[in-house]
Design an enzyme around this catalytic site. Sequence first.
Site, PDB file in Angstrom:
ATOM      1  N   TRP A 438       0.826  -1.242  -0.087  1.00  0.00           N
ATOM      2  CA  TRP A 438       0.079  -0.040  -0.013  1.00  0.00           C
ATOM      3  C   TRP A 438       0.910   1.106   0.072  1.00  0.00           C
ATOM      4  CZ3 TRP A 438      -0.346   4.284   2.853  1.00  0.00           C
ATOM      5  CH2 TRP A 438      -1.503   5.279   2.647  1.00  0.00           C
ATOM      6  N   TYR A 442       1.095   3.705  -3.126  1.00  0.00           N
ATOM      7  CA  TYR A 442       0.478   5.262  -2.821  1.00  0.00           C
ATOM      8  C   TYR A 442       1.781   6.317  -3.198  1.00  0.00           C
ATOM      9  CZ  TYR A 442      -1.647   9.225  -0.440  1.00  0.00           C
ATOM     10  OH  TYR A 442      -2.165  10.380   0.006  1.00  0.00           O
ATOM     11  N   ASP A 458      -6.300  -0.979   0.052  1.00  0.00           N
ATOM     12  CA  ASP A 458      -6.828   0.310   0.610  1.00  0.00           C
ATOM     13  C   ASP A 458      -8.338  -0.041   0.986  1.00  0.00           C
ATOM     14  OD1 ASP A 458      -6.496   3.309   0.818  1.00  0.00           O
ATOM     15  OD2 ASP A 458      -8.482   3.022   0.023  1.00  0.00           O
TER      16      ASP A 458
END
Length: 497
Positions: A438, A442, A458
């Site tokens: 994640w 990101y 997410d």
Amino acid sequence: MTDTTAQPREDSRYEAVSSRDARFDGEFFFAVATTGIYCRPSCPAVTPKRANVRFYPSAAAAQGAGFRACRRCRPDTAPGSADWNVRADLVGRAMRLIGDGVVDREGVAGLAARLGYSARQVHRQLTQELGAGPVALARAQRAHTARVLLQTTALPVTELAFASGFASVRQFNDTIRTVYARTPSALRAEAAASRSGPRPTAGAPTGVPLRLAHRGPYAAREIFDFLERRAVPGVEEMTGAPGARRYRRTLRLPYGTGITEVREPAPGGRDRWLDCRLHLTDLRDLATAVQRTRRLFDLDADPYAVADRLGTDPRLGPLVAARPGLRSPGAADGDELAVRAVLGQQVTVAAAVRLTGALVAAYGKPLTTPDGTLTHLFPDPGTLAGAALDELGMPESRRRALRALATALADGTVRLDPGVDREDTERGLLALPGTGPWTAGYIRMRALGDPDVFLPGDAGARHGLAALGVPPGAAEDWRPWRSYALHHLWNHAAKDN
């Protein structure tokens, strides 16, 4: 062998010129052989005869062929090509770095070193595809910077020439005459004649006012909402009511520091730009500050291409129709964004903001003169690499992850500048302790401006998918615009909660 694709491609471009189609502004430029002028496709002037039109992939190529910029459509202010955000090849990476001012600061050799190629290879690839090498492309950008300073400040020409990135006043004068067919003083006088209100002062204490162009619809409310929820005290602030907000933040720049200030356009407005004002301690940072603000607000995106792909999906299509021009915000500083991503692991957005505010208060560099609630620059990686981080109320494992990331950024093991190879960078991030898929994804989406990132783990993405009744695997159908699909899901999930 004759290129059989060239004529149809040029014919379709001429159709775009004939219809003054703004969707193609910045994607190509056209020049008129009989007038010696080059324009953007949406130029309002009378459409020239097809036989007199020449097409160029960049403003620098048109300038190199001896054409000067149109005074009506100002092609040098067109949005950048969306290709440079999408593409991960040498040309795309090089264009992002040139936009960030690397050639002006480090020369072609520095650009090539960052890309991992020889200067000769970089020049050949850019010339083959864009009709101009890195020096000419950087020169076109310097010319635009100079025009902005000439028309918005009263700086003496000598100071202005060096602030624009030129090596000498003579080079500055020659370039302005070549690109705009006017002397610097004529450009300044022209702006003064059309200006209403007070004249700019030499010190430019009110900053440099700009209009940052974009193509197509722009979902301003959503991007200002996104930034407002994540605004870190001391570094960012959002003032005003929705529909008339003002976003401001501090910037660490190559030659000094700055503050960028962007106003939210009024709902329903048809302007194809955002009003911006830059306050810089060193005007040589103007082009870099502009590009970083553009990346933060995703102003070079192609909303038409995104809508063509995502809007045809029966599940996602209604969301795309409800929010035309939704953007995928980037970052003003890649290193800062990465640190914020680690701080935001497994906590709410509000909690991440509080943690980051505490980090800024403890380790950020204070501004010489605070400006409103803006008081600090975000801490640099070198400072954080050796910091105890005891001020942060989070687990020791998270502090170790933050120090490991800061160390990798400080020593160059992981780089987040605009020209990096995204795949290599993601692998480097995943190799760090405490940085999982994640966080790496990101960072890749925002710090590196990748338009095709999806975060299946997410929580907001899962809620959005569930609200649509869509399985996670459906995201594969949304390539190469999965970052935009993710933002549609986040907005949809927030609306349903």
